[in-house]
Design a protein around this motif. Structure first.
Motif: not given
Length: 184
Positions: A89-105
């Motif tokens: 399972i993976d998690i991706y966190v994006y800001d309001e304009v769609g820029n990737l803040i961080l993820d766990d891949r």
């Protein structure tokens, strides 16, 4: 009569090949328990953990999106608990304009991310059931730590609140050990 029993044995053998050993269905309660086990470490670090309405069942490749409000300066953690049928399972966190803040891949069974928000607004969190064994269950917890500051409050480089914003540069007056009027 021999044909019916042969057909029944064939069907049982086919079912044994198709269904995994043990439970044959996703287990949402197990996914919730897994998320709460991960949350113990964060509650000990001062995070206030809360369940979300983001839990359910999905097959490999399922992508779930949810939005979380964030406040500048607060620490956040997103934890994804799973059952035995989820393999990755993976998690991706994006800001309001769609820029990737961080993820766990990471290619692990569990996923979680932690960050400090640099703005007031929302983040878009994507949960990706990358690989499952049939249908798998997931459950997401969100944790928050810190104190929300008013928009007009600023801080000094040492982290203390500004006591007199009318001074040049918006800094606090210097503190000295001398008494007023230069006395001892």
């Amino acid at each position: 009569m021999k044909t019916k029993s042969s057909l029944a044995l064939f069907a049982l053998g086919l079912a044994a090949l198709i269904l995994p050993a043990g439970r044959a269905f996703a287990d949402p309660a197990s996914a919730e328990d897994d998320a709460y086990q991960m949350a113990v470490k964060y509650t000990q670090r001062g995070y206030a953990m809360a369940p979300t309405n983001t839990s359910g069942v999905g097959a490999g490749g399922t992508l779930i999106r949810f939005i979380v409000p964030v406040s500048r300066g607060l620490d956040y953690v997103f934890l994804a608990g799973i059952d035995d049928f989820v393999r990755d399972i993976d998690i991706y966190v994006y800001d309001e304009v769609g820029n990737l803040i961080l993820d766990d891949r990471r290619p692990t069974r569990r996923a979680g991310v932690q960050f400090r928000s640099g703005y007031n607004g929302t983040v878009q969190v994507y949960l990706h059931l990358r690989q499952t064994n049939g249908m798998g269950a997931y459950s997401v917890l969100v944790g928050r730590r810190g104190a929300v500051r008013d928009k007009n409050e600023t801080t000094n480089p040492d982290g203390s609140l500004v006591t007199d914003p009318t001074l040049p540069g918006g800094t606090a007056p210097a503190t000295t050990k001398e008494s007023p009027a230069g006395g001892p």
